[in-house]
Design a protein around this motif. Structure first.
Motif, PDB file in Angstrom:
ATOM      1  N   ALA A 200       0.833  -1.202   0.000  1.00 61.57           N
ATOM      2  CA  ALA A 200       0.000   0.000   0.000  1.00 61.57           C
ATOM      3  C   ALA A 200       0.867   1.250   0.000  1.00 61.57           C
ATOM      4  O   ALA A 200       0.549   2.253  -0.657  1.00 61.57           O
ATOM      5  CB  ALA A 200      -0.921  -0.009   1.217  1.00 61.57           C
ATOM      6  N   LYS A 201       1.980   1.196   0.715  1.00 55.30           N
ATOM      7  CA  LYS A 201       2.910   2.334   0.720  1.00 55.30           C
ATOM      8  C   LYS A 201       3.471   2.558  -0.678  1.00 55.30           C
ATOM      9  O   LYS A 201       3.511   3.696  -1.169  1.00 55.30           O
ATOM     10  CB  LYS A 201       4.045   2.049   1.722  1.00 55.30           C
ATOM     11  CG  LYS A 201       5.145   3.083   1.743  1.00 55.30           C
ATOM     12  CD  LYS A 201       6.251   2.668   2.711  1.00 55.30           C
ATOM     13  CE  LYS A 201       7.410   3.676   2.694  1.00 55.30           C
ATOM     14  NZ  LYS A 201       8.500   3.260   3.616  1.00 55.30           N
TER      15      LYS A 201
ATOM     16  N   GLY B 235       2.469   6.654   9.582  1.00 56.96           N
ATOM     17  CA  GLY B 235       2.699   5.220   9.433  1.00 56.96           C
ATOM     18  C   GLY B 235       1.713   4.363  10.204  1.00 56.96           C
ATOM     19  O   GLY B 235       1.221   3.348   9.704  1.00 56.96           O
ATOM     20  N   HIS B 236       1.394   4.781  11.435  1.00 52.58           N
ATOM     21  CA  HIS B 236       0.477   3.970  12.244  1.00 52.58           C
ATOM     22  C   HIS B 236      -0.933   4.014  11.675  1.00 52.58           C
ATOM     23  O   HIS B 236      -1.692   3.042  11.801  1.00 52.58           O
ATOM     24  CB  HIS B 236       0.484   4.449  13.697  1.00 52.58           C
ATOM     25  CG  HIS B 236      -0.080   5.830  13.897  1.00 52.58           C
ATOM     26  ND1 HIS B 236      -1.251   6.062  14.585  1.00 52.58           N
ATOM     27  CD2 HIS B 236       0.356   7.050  13.492  1.00 52.58           C
ATOM     28  CE1 HIS B 236      -1.495   7.359  14.611  1.00 52.58           C
ATOM     29  NE2 HIS B 236      -0.532   7.977  13.968  1.00 52.58           N
ATOM     30  N   ILE B 237      -1.311   5.120  11.035  1.00 53.06           N
ATOM     31  CA  ILE B 237      -2.634   5.203  10.419  1.00 53.06           C
ATOM     32  C   ILE B 237      -2.688   4.330   9.167  1.00 53.06           C
ATOM     33  O   ILE B 237      -3.663   3.605   8.939  1.00 53.06           O
ATOM     34  CB  ILE B 237      -2.964   6.662  10.069  1.00 53.06           C
ATOM     35  CG1 ILE B 237      -2.950   7.522  11.335  1.00 53.06           C
ATOM     36  CG2 ILE B 237      -4.333   6.751   9.404  1.00 53.06           C
ATOM     37  CD1 ILE B 237      -3.971   7.125  12.357  1.00 53.06           C
ATOM     38  N   VAL B 238      -1.629   4.403   8.349  1.00 53.14           N
ATOM     39  CA  VAL B 238      -1.593   3.565   7.149  1.00 53.14           C
ATOM     40  C   VAL B 238      -1.674   2.094   7.543  1.00 53.14           C
ATOM     41  O   VAL B 238      -2.396   1.306   6.925  1.00 53.14           O
ATOM     42  CB  VAL B 238      -0.311   3.858   6.341  1.00 53.14           C
ATOM     43  CG1 VAL B 238      -0.253   2.946   5.108  1.00 53.14           C
ATOM     44  CG2 VAL B 238      -0.250   5.320   5.918  1.00 53.14           C
ATOM     45  N   ALA B 239      -0.937   1.717   8.595  1.00 49.24           N
ATOM     46  CA  ALA B 239      -0.972   0.320   9.055  1.00 49.24           C
ATOM     47  C   ALA B 239      -2.365  -0.075   9.511  1.00 49.24           C
ATOM     48  O   ALA B 239      -2.839  -1.176   9.212  1.00 49.24           O
ATOM     49  CB  ALA B 239       0.037   0.128  10.181  1.00 49.24           C
ATOM     50  N   ALA B 240      -3.028   0.813  10.239  1.00 54.36           N
ATOM     51  CA  ALA B 240      -4.380   0.501  10.715  1.00 54.36           C
ATOM     52  C   ALA B 240      -5.359   0.389   9.554  1.00 54.36           C
ATOM     53  O   ALA B 240      -6.226  -0.491   9.538  1.00 54.36           O
ATOM     54  CB  ALA B 240      -4.844   1.576  11.707  1.00 54.36           C
ATOM     55  N   LEU B 241      -5.205   1.269   8.566  1.00 54.02           N
ATOM     56  CA  LEU B 241      -6.097   1.210   7.408  1.00 54.02           C
ATOM     57  C   LEU B 241      -5.839  -0.032   6.567  1.00 54.02           C
ATOM     58  O   LEU B 241      -6.713  -0.496   5.844  1.00 54.02           O
ATOM     59  CB  LEU B 241      -5.918   2.469   6.550  1.00 54.02           C
ATOM     60  CG  LEU B 241      -6.429   3.772   7.178  1.00 54.02           C
ATOM     61  CD1 LEU B 241      -6.045   4.976   6.324  1.00 54.02           C
ATOM     62  CD2 LEU B 241      -7.942   3.723   7.361  1.00 54.02           C
ATOM     63  N   ALA B 242      -4.597  -0.562   6.665  1.00 53.54           N
ATOM     64  CA  ALA B 242      -4.286  -1.782   5.918  1.00 53.54           C
ATOM     65  C   ALA B 242      -4.920  -3.018   6.563  1.00 53.54           C
ATOM     66  O   ALA B 242      -4.778  -4.128   6.043  1.00 53.54           O
ATOM     67  CB  ALA B 242      -2.772  -1.966   5.825  1.00 53.54           C
TER      68      ALA B 242
END
Length: 459
Positions: free
Chosen positions: A406-407, A423-430
Motif C-alpha cells: 500500500a505504501k 505510518g500507524h494510520i496507514v498500518a491501521a487502514l491496511a
C-alpha cells in the motif's frame, strides 16, 4: 559545499543517541563510572522535549523552565561527556558500534565508533487525521506547550484542546498561564470517572495522582471543564481554523468557534534505530506499536545495543530517567567490571512500579479502533505526499497490497517525515491483525541533498 561535507570520525566507549531525560541520566552514570561518553542529539540544546531550555533572554525575564533539567545538563557536561548537539544519526551498522551522523547546520557527515550504544530516541506525538486537520491553526499539544512555555506565546486566544491522554492537562494549564482562553477541553475517554480497579491502581502512585489533581484544580479555578467521551469531528476555515465540530458523549454535535485547535492522542515510541539494527520487536500493550525486545536493563539481543526511555515503551519522564540509569549500569558492569558494583535492585523496583502506572494510563486513555476506521475517505492521511484515506483503502482492497505494498502503490509514508506521522494510520487502514510499521531503512532521518550528491558515501 564540499568544504563543509568533510567526514569526521569519533571514537568513544559509549555513544548515547538522544539528549532527553533517558539519555542524560545514562550519560551521567556512564561518565561518572569512568567511561568516555559521546552524547548525540539533533536539537541545538540538550534536554529533549521535557527538559527544553528557554532562550537566554526569556530565561532572564521569566525564570528557568524545569530547573532540574538545567542541573542535570550541567552535571552531564561537568562529568566530561562529549555533547554533540545539532547532530542527527541517520544510519548505523556493526550492531550500533558505528553510527553515521550529519551536522544539521552544515550537512557535514561523520561517524561515531563506540563499544556500546544507548538508543534513547524518545517518542513522537500521535496524530489522528480528521477533516480539516491540515488547516493553519491546527497543531499538536506539544507545539502549543512549547510556544506557551519556551516562548511565552499562546497558540491562540480561543483554543480548543482535544484528543486523549494525561498530557492534555499540563498543556491546558500552560495555555492558561500564557494568557490563552480555552473554549473547550475535549477528552475522548472517561479517565476522570475511572472504574474501582483503576482507582486502586492510581492510589499506588500517589505522586502521579497528586500531579493530576493539581492540574485539575488549576483548570477548575479557571472554569475549564474536561468534557469526557467527546471528540473533534472536523475543523473549518479558509486560511485559518475558525470553528470545530465536537461530538459529545450523548451523541450530539455542536460547533465551537476557535482560532486554534490542539489535537493529540498520546505518544508513539521512536524505534527506527534499534529496528534498523535488527532488534526483534513485540507489540506494545495497546497492540498498536512494535517495541524492541529488551531485558530489565534495556539490553537488546544485538550485542552492545541498549534501548532506554520511551523508545522501549511509552512510560513518561520518570521512567525514562530510571531506564537510562539501568542501561548505564548494565554497560558499566560489562565494560568496566573492575569498578565497585552498584546495587540496581531499587532502580528495577522503581522501573516496574512506573511501568505499572504506564499500563494503567494505557487502560484509561485507549485509542479505539473505530477512531481510525471512521476516518472519511476524502481525509488526507499522509500530509507529505497528499495521500487520502480512501486512496490507501483502495490500494489495500485490491488484495495485492499488504502494508508495504500500500505504501508503494500510494507513496503514503515516503515524504520527509518517512511515515513517523502517518505510518500507524496507514498500518491501521491496511487492516493488519497485528501491530506493524514501515521497515526501518537508511537514512532513518532526512539528509541534506548535498550529502547525497557531493560524492559522499551515503549508505
Amino acid at each position: 559545499m564540499a568544504d563543509v561535507m568533510t567526514e569526521s570520525e569519533t571514537e568513544t566507549d559509549v555513544a548515547v543517541v538522544g539528549g532527553g531525560p533517558a539519555g542524560l541520566h545514562a550519560a551521567l552514570v556512564l561518565a561518572r563510572g569512568g567511561l568516555s561518553v559521546t552524547l548525540i542529539d539533533e536539537s541545538d540544546t540538550l534536554g529533549g522535549q521535557y527538559y527544553k531550555r528557554r532562550a537566554e533572554q526569556l530565561a532572564v525575564a521569566f525564570g528557568d523552565f524545569r530547573p532540574r533539567g538545567t542541573e542535570l545538563i550541567r552535571e552531564v557536561r561537568d562529568a566530561g561527556v562529549v555533547c554533540r548537539t545539532g547532530t542527527l544519526v541517520w544510519g548505523a551498522e556493526d550492531g550500533g558500534r558505528t553510527l553515521f551522523t550529519s551536522d544539521v547546520r552544515t550537512g557535514a557527515l561523520g561517524r561515531v565508533r563506540a563499544r556500546a550504544t544507548v538508543a534513547a530516541t524518545g517518542a513522537y506525538e500521535r496524530s489522528l487525521p480528521f477533516p480539516g486537520w491540515t488547516l493553519p491553526g491546527v497543531v499538536t499539544p506539544g507545539l502549543a506547550l512549547h510556544l506557551a512555555t519556551m516562548d511565552r506565546v499562546p497558540v491562540g486566544s480561543r483554543v480548543v484542546l482535544a484528543g486523549t491522554g494525561p498530557f492534555l492537562l499540563p498543556v491546558a494549564c500552560a495555555l492558561l498561564e500564557a494568557g490563552a482562553g480555552i473554549e473547550a477541553l475535549v477528552e475522548l475517554n472517561h479517565p476522570y470517572r475511572p472504574r474501582p480497579s483503576a482507582v486502586a491502581g492510581a492510589l499506588r502512585q500517589p505522586a502521579r495522582l497528586a500531579e493530576a489533581a493539581r492540574y485539575l484544580l488549576t483548570l477548575a479555578r479557571h472554569g475549564v471543564r474536561v468534557e469526557q467521551g467527546a471528540r473533534v469531528l472536523a475543523a473549518y476555515g479558509d486560511t485559518q481554523v475558525t470553528a470545530v465540530d465536537i461530538a459529545g458523549a450523548d451523541g450530539g454535535v455542536r460547533r465551537v468557534e476557535t482560532d486554534a485547535l490542539c489535537v493529540g492522542f498520546g505518544f508513539r515510541p521512536s524505534t527506527e534505530l534499534p529496528r534498523l539494527l535488527g532488534c526483534p520487536t513485540r507489540p506494545d500493550r495497546t497492540g498498536t506499536e512494535q517495541l524492541p525486545v529488551v531485558d530489565a536493563d534495556g539490553a537488546t539481543s544485538v550485542d552492545g545495543l541498549y534501548v532506554a526511555g520511551d523508545g522501549a515503551g511509552i512510560a513518561g519522564v520518570h521512567a525514562a530517567g530510571v531506564r537510562g540509569q539501568l542501561a548505564a549500569h548494565a554497560i558499566l558492569r560489562r565494560l568496566a567490571p573492575g569498578r565497585s558494583p552498584v546495587r540496581v535492585a531499587g532502580l528495577r523496583r522503581r522501573a516496574r512500579a512506573l511501568d505499572r502506572f504506564a499500563a494503567l494510563a494505557d487502560r484509561l486513555y485507549p485509542l479505539p479502533a473505530e477512531a481510525v476506521a471512521d476516518i472519511p475517505d476524502a481525509t488526507q492521511v499522509c500530509r507529505c505526499e497528499g495521500v487520502t484515506a480512501g486512496e490507501i483503502r483502495q490500494a489495500v482492497a485490491t488484495g495485492w497490497n499488504d502494508l508495504h505494498g500500500a505504501k508503494a502503490a500510494t507513496r503514503a509514508g515516503m515524504g520527509p517525515c518517512q511515515g513517523r506521522e502517518c505510518g500507524h494510520i496507514v498500518a491501521a487502514l491496511a487492516r493488519r491483525d497485528e501491530a506493524e510499521g514501515f521497515a526501518a531503512r537508511m537514512p532513518i532521518r532526512p539528509l541534506p541533498m548535498a550529502a547525497t550528491v557531493e560524492g559522499q558515501e551515503v549508505r
